[in-house]
Design a protein around this motif. Structure first.
Motif, PDB file in Angstrom:
ATOM      1  N   VAL A 100      -6.913  -2.467   0.228  1.00  0.00           N
ATOM      2  CA  VAL A 100      -6.235  -1.325  -0.332  1.00  0.00           C
ATOM      3  C   VAL A 100      -6.636   0.056   0.291  1.00  0.00           C
ATOM      4  CG1 VAL A 100      -6.029   0.177  -2.537  1.00  0.00           C
ATOM      5  CG2 VAL A 100      -6.124  -2.281  -2.864  1.00  0.00           C
ATOM      6  N   GLY A 101      -5.588   0.981   0.832  1.00  0.00           N
ATOM      7  CA  GLY A 101      -6.000   2.047   1.367  1.00  0.00           C
ATOM      8  C   GLY A 101      -6.736   1.746   2.744  1.00  0.00           C
ATOM      9  N   LEU A 116      -0.780   4.217  -1.191  1.00  0.00           N
ATOM     10  CA  LEU A 116      -2.180   4.118  -0.832  1.00  0.00           C
ATOM     11  C   LEU A 116      -2.388   3.763   0.450  1.00  0.00           C
ATOM     12  CD1 LEU A 116      -3.032   1.877  -4.391  1.00  0.00           C
ATOM     13  CD2 LEU A 116      -3.830   4.135  -3.477  1.00  0.00           C
ATOM     14  N   SER A 117      -1.586   4.019   1.450  1.00  0.00           N
ATOM     15  CA  SER A 117      -1.649   3.762   2.882  1.00  0.00           C
ATOM     16  C   SER A 117      -2.629   4.721   3.157  1.00  0.00           C
ATOM     17  CB  SER A 117      -0.506   3.996   3.615  1.00  0.00           C
ATOM     18  OG  SER A 117      -0.011   5.175   3.677  1.00  0.00           O
ATOM     19  N   ASN A 158       0.899  -1.121  -0.156  1.00  0.00           N
ATOM     20  CA  ASN A 158       0.040   0.001  -0.014  1.00  0.00           C
ATOM     21  C   ASN A 158       0.921   1.239  -0.074  1.00  0.00           C
ATOM     22  OD1 ASN A 158      -2.495  -1.256  -0.195  1.00  0.00           O
ATOM     23  ND2 ASN A 158      -2.796  -1.112   2.178  1.00  0.00           N
ATOM     24  N   ARG A 159       1.808   1.269   0.985  1.00  0.00           N
ATOM     25  CA  ARG A 159       2.723   2.394   1.085  1.00  0.00           C
ATOM     26  C   ARG A 159       3.737   2.623  -0.375  1.00  0.00           C
ATOM     27  NH1 ARG A 159       3.453   0.434   6.231  1.00  0.00           N
ATOM     28  NH2 ARG A 159       5.519  -0.725   5.334  1.00  0.00           N
ATOM     29  N   HIS A 169      -3.442  -8.435  -4.370  1.00  0.00           N
ATOM     30  CA  HIS A 169      -3.260  -7.009  -3.836  1.00  0.00           C
ATOM     31  C   HIS A 169      -2.559  -6.211  -4.554  1.00  0.00           C
ATOM     32  CE1 HIS A 169      -3.689  -3.924  -0.948  1.00  0.00           C
ATOM     33  NE2 HIS A 169      -2.234  -3.839  -0.531  1.00  0.00           N
ATOM     34  N   CYS A 203      -3.907  -2.661  -6.270  1.00  0.00           N
ATOM     35  CA  CYS A 203      -3.146  -1.507  -5.996  1.00  0.00           C
ATOM     36  C   CYS A 203      -2.729  -0.739  -7.271  1.00  0.00           C
ATOM     37  CB  CYS A 203      -1.825  -1.465  -5.066  1.00  0.00           C
ATOM     38  SG  CYS A 203      -2.099  -2.120  -3.417  1.00  0.00           S
ATOM     39  N   ILE A 206     -10.852   2.915  -5.567  1.00  0.00           N
ATOM     40  CA  ILE A 206     -10.608   1.950  -4.649  1.00  0.00           C
ATOM     41  C   ILE A 206     -12.057   1.099  -4.449  1.00  0.00           C
ATOM     42  CG2 ILE A 206     -10.334   1.298  -1.945  1.00  0.00           C
ATOM     43  CD1 ILE A 206      -8.158   3.570  -1.918  1.00  0.00           C
TER      44      ILE A 206
END
Length: 160
Positions: A88-89, A60-61, A55-56, A140, A144, A80
């Motif tokens: 995600v997120g 997308l964190s 994610n980072r 995942h 993303c 998303i």
């Protein structure tokens, strides 16, 4: 920092898929050991580290999304939602990952039972563990990538 070009985005996807393969190898190594519960604990720990890292990398964190300007944040949240990802997120927690792993229940149950059969069972458990981790991780990464690509293309569209 989110990728700024499609080339950067493609390179980032490749980098993340390599990370998934490495973590899948670690998961397979834990599955070989005939200690009850060790493999599931290792999988959860690996995923608790890997999913937020992916994610980072894609920007997308939850913290990165929160820091965006409102218009871009709106585009990202719509992207998303459109792919239907639960990871995600989001803040990735142990209960969320356990819910995800329940969907792989048959594969994980087979892996746990198989490893008690000498040699062949351990090899089967390792390959199932590797496959499950690759499946979750690569899915995942693909989610993303899809979100980041939509946001990147939306940024490039001329304002009307």
């Amino acid at each position: 920092m989110p990728p700024r070009t499609l080339a950067e985005l493609d390179a980032l996807r490749d980098e993340c898929k390599a990370m998934v393969t490495k973590r899948a190898g670690l998961s397979a190594g834990a599955a070989v050991l005939p200690i009850p519960g060790l493999d599931i604990g290792a999988d959860v720990s690996l995923l608790l580290e890997m999913i937020p890292a992916i994610n980072r990398k894609f920007g997308l964190s939850p913290e990165q999304i929160e820091a965006l300007d409102p218009q871009l944040k709106k585009i990202m949240l719509v992207a998303i939602t459109s792919i239907g990802s639960e990871l995600v997120g989001k803040l990735v927690t142990r209960p969320l990952l356990l819910k995800l792993l329940q969907r792989l229940g048959l594969r994980l149950a087979t892996k746990s039972a198989a490893k008690f059969v000498p040699l062949l069972g351990q090899a089967l458990a390792a390959s199932l563990s590797f496959g499950a981790m690759k499946l979750v991780g690569n899915a995942h990464v693909d989610d993303c990538y899809a979100v980041a690509r939509k946001v990147l293309l939306a940024r490039e569209e001329p304002a009307t």
